[in-house]
Design a protein around this motif. Structure first.
Motif, PDB file in Angstrom:
ATOM      1  N   ILE A  64       0.860  -1.228   0.170  1.00 38.78           N
ATOM      2  CA  ILE A  64      -0.056  -0.087  -0.021  1.00 38.78           C
ATOM      3  C   ILE A  64       0.871   1.276  -0.009  1.00 38.78           C
ATOM      4  O   ILE A  64       0.648   2.125  -0.769  1.00 38.78           O
ATOM      5  CB  ILE A  64      -0.948  -0.026   1.329  1.00 38.78           C
ATOM      6  N   LEU A  65       1.916   1.281   0.826  1.00 40.93           N
ATOM      7  CA  LEU A  65       2.681   2.640   1.281  1.00 40.93           C
ATOM      8  C   LEU A  65       3.240   3.045  -0.366  1.00 40.93           C
ATOM      9  O   LEU A  65       3.171   4.176  -0.566  1.00 40.93           O
ATOM     10  CB  LEU A  65       3.695   2.200   2.083  1.00 40.93           C
ATOM     11  N   PRO A  66       3.925   2.207  -1.222  1.00 39.85           N
ATOM     12  CA  PRO A  66       4.446   3.003  -2.372  1.00 39.85           C
ATOM     13  C   PRO A  66       3.223   3.703  -3.252  1.00 39.85           C
ATOM     14  O   PRO A  66       3.725   4.792  -3.801  1.00 39.85           O
ATOM     15  CB  PRO A  66       4.928   1.799  -3.285  1.00 39.85           C
ATOM     16  N   ALA A  70       3.548   7.579  -3.919  1.00 41.31           N
ATOM     17  CA  ALA A  70       3.565   8.101  -5.338  1.00 41.31           C
ATOM     18  C   ALA A  70       2.309   9.192  -5.606  1.00 41.31           C
ATOM     19  O   ALA A  70       2.411  10.030  -5.960  1.00 41.31           O
ATOM     20  CB  ALA A  70       3.345   6.750  -6.392  1.00 41.31           C
ATOM     21  N   PHE A  71       1.272   9.000  -4.859  1.00 38.10           N
ATOM     22  CA  PHE A  71       0.013   9.958  -4.794  1.00 38.10           C
ATOM     23  C   PHE A  71       0.279  11.155  -4.332  1.00 38.10           C
ATOM     24  O   PHE A  71      -0.021  11.974  -4.558  1.00 38.10           O
ATOM     25  CB  PHE A  71      -1.199   9.225  -4.168  1.00 38.10           C
ATOM     26  N   LEU A  72       1.206  11.116  -2.859  1.00 36.46           N
ATOM     27  CA  LEU A  72       1.470  12.437  -2.550  1.00 36.46           C
ATOM     28  C   LEU A  72       2.503  13.068  -3.059  1.00 36.46           C
ATOM     29  O   LEU A  72       2.486  14.285  -3.258  1.00 36.46           O
ATOM     30  CB  LEU A  72       1.914  11.992  -0.977  1.00 36.46           C
ATOM     31  N   THR A  73       3.586  12.406  -3.798  1.00 32.01           N
ATOM     32  CA  THR A  73       4.554  12.985  -4.461  1.00 32.01           C
ATOM     33  C   THR A  73       3.706  13.599  -5.804  1.00 32.01           C
ATOM     34  O   THR A  73       4.348  14.726  -6.070  1.00 32.01           O
ATOM     35  CB  THR A  73       5.546  11.887  -5.146  1.00 32.01           C
ATOM     36  N   ILE A  74       2.722  13.122  -6.519  1.00 35.80           N
ATOM     37  CA  ILE A  74       2.266  13.650  -7.745  1.00 35.80           C
ATOM     38  C   ILE A  74       1.555  15.127  -7.141  1.00 35.80           C
ATOM     39  O   ILE A  74       1.591  16.006  -7.836  1.00 35.80           O
ATOM     40  CB  ILE A  74       1.240  12.741  -8.224  1.00 35.80           C
ATOM     41  N   ASN A  75       0.830  14.960  -6.034  1.00 32.46           N
ATOM     42  CA  ASN A  75       0.019  16.232  -5.292  1.00 32.46           C
ATOM     43  C   ASN A  75       1.091  17.334  -4.734  1.00 32.46           C
ATOM     44  O   ASN A  75       0.516  18.520  -4.560  1.00 32.46           O
ATOM     45  CB  ASN A  75      -1.226  15.518  -4.495  1.00 32.46           C
ATOM     46  N   PHE A  76       2.026  16.742  -4.346  1.00 37.08           N
ATOM     47  CA  PHE A  76       3.096  17.674  -3.507  1.00 37.08           C
ATOM     48  C   PHE A  76       4.366  17.557  -3.849  1.00 37.08           C
ATOM     49  O   PHE A  76       4.719  16.688  -4.874  1.00 37.08           O
ATOM     50  CB  PHE A  76       3.011  17.612  -2.024  1.00 37.08           C
ATOM     51  N   ARG A  79      10.291  16.854  -2.558  1.00 40.78           N
ATOM     52  CA  ARG A  79      11.291  17.079  -1.587  1.00 40.78           C
ATOM     53  C   ARG A  79      10.599  17.286  -0.287  1.00 40.78           C
ATOM     54  O   ARG A  79      11.143  16.856   0.928  1.00 40.78           O
ATOM     55  CB  ARG A  79      11.867  18.574  -1.914  1.00 40.78           C
ATOM     56  N   ILE A  80       9.354  17.593  -0.296  1.00 34.71           N
ATOM     57  CA  ILE A  80       8.694  17.763   1.005  1.00 34.71           C
ATOM     58  C   ILE A  80       8.093  16.218   1.539  1.00 34.71           C
ATOM     59  O   ILE A  80       8.300  15.985   2.657  1.00 34.71           O
ATOM     60  CB  ILE A  80       7.287  18.612   0.893  1.00 34.71           C
ATOM     61  N   ILE A  81       7.712  15.385   0.644  1.00 32.17           N
ATOM     62  CA  ILE A  81       7.249  14.045   0.907  1.00 32.17           C
ATOM     63  C   ILE A  81       8.519  13.417   1.343  1.00 32.17           C
ATOM     64  O   ILE A  81       8.368  12.520   2.287  1.00 32.17           O
ATOM     65  CB  ILE A  81       6.674  13.432  -0.388  1.00 32.17           C
ATOM     66  N   THR A  82       9.611  13.501   0.838  1.00 32.36           N
ATOM     67  CA  THR A  82      10.791  12.887   1.029  1.00 32.36           C
ATOM     68  C   THR A  82      11.220  13.240   2.297  1.00 32.36           C
ATOM     69  O   THR A  82      11.760  12.063   3.393  1.00 32.36           O
ATOM     70  CB  THR A  82      12.028  12.740   0.001  1.00 32.36           C
ATOM     71  N   PHE A 121      10.086   6.046  -3.641  1.00 30.52           N
ATOM     72  CA  PHE A 121       9.052   6.357  -4.292  1.00 30.52           C
ATOM     73  C   PHE A 121       8.653   7.981  -4.601  1.00 30.52           C
ATOM     74  O   PHE A 121       7.632   8.477  -5.130  1.00 30.52           O
ATOM     75  CB  PHE A 121       7.874   5.622  -3.966  1.00 30.52           C
ATOM     76  N   SER A 122       9.376   8.643  -3.655  1.00 35.56           N
ATOM     77  CA  SER A 122       9.381  10.304  -3.713  1.00 35.56           C
ATOM     78  C   SER A 122      10.495  10.671  -4.557  1.00 35.56           C
ATOM     79  O   SER A 122      10.480  10.956  -5.624  1.00 35.56           O
ATOM     80  CB  SER A 122       9.214  10.696  -2.734  1.00 35.56           C
ATOM     81  N   PHE A 123      11.469  10.671  -3.805  1.00 36.14           N
ATOM     82  CA  PHE A 123      12.776  11.169  -4.674  1.00 36.14           C
ATOM     83  C   PHE A 123      13.260  10.373  -5.650  1.00 36.14           C
ATOM     84  O   PHE A 123      13.579  10.682  -6.891  1.00 36.14           O
ATOM     85  CB  PHE A 123      14.138  10.945  -3.381  1.00 36.14           C
TER      86      PHE A 123
END
Length: 160
Positions: A64-66, A70-76, A79-82, A121-123
């Protein structure tokens, strides 16, 4: 052989070397932590059942986490998500040293292990999209040398 090595020269520019260094540093510290979790559970006197619960939860979260990252990285911003993900992972590692409750140990260990998903999955995804498609295979080969080299060296030095 010389021709093969020459083909990788393009992937060893200054920008990529900085990225490879980031991967090396992250996995130098994170890899040994994750690999030594069975020793942690054993040294604290926790049962193999508790470690099994942790592994089951970890595998479930790994599904689930990836997607969530990925969803959060698309919307934000990635760098913040990482940063937030790695901060959560670091704080949970610090709190893990002081925890006594079995449930808290499992939750904190899961949060500690989530750092890799946030990083990859973000950086990692943001970086991968910047690499031209014809250069990605060479990039991944060299990146993996730094990544697994960081884990190996970290495990070796961590044993001392």
């Amino acid at each position: 052989m010389k021709g093969i090595l020459q083909s990788y020269r393009k992937s060893l520019d200054r920008k990529n070397l900085r990225l490879f260094f980031v991967y090396f540093c992250f996995f130098f510290f994170n890899g040994p932590l994750e690999q030594s979790l069975p020793l942690f559970f054993d040294s604290r006197g926790y049962s193999t059942f508790l470690y099994g619960v942790f592994l089951s939860c970890s595998n479930g979260i790994g599904i689930i986490l990836p997607a969530m990252v990925a969803f959060l990285t698309i919307n934000f911003n990635y760098r913040i998500i990482t940063s937030v993900g790695l901060l959560i992972s670091m704080v949970s590692g610090i709190l893990l040293c002081r925890s006594e409750s079995s449930l808290l140990v499992i939750v904190l260990t899961l949060l500690l292990c989530s750092g890799r998903s946030f990083f990859n999955f973000s950086f990692g995804s943001a970086v991968t999209t910047l690499i031209p498609s014809e250069d990605r295979a060479q990039y991944f080969v060299i990146r993996d040398i730094f990544l697994f080299g960081g884990i190996s060296l970290g495990l070796f030095l961590g044993s001392y």
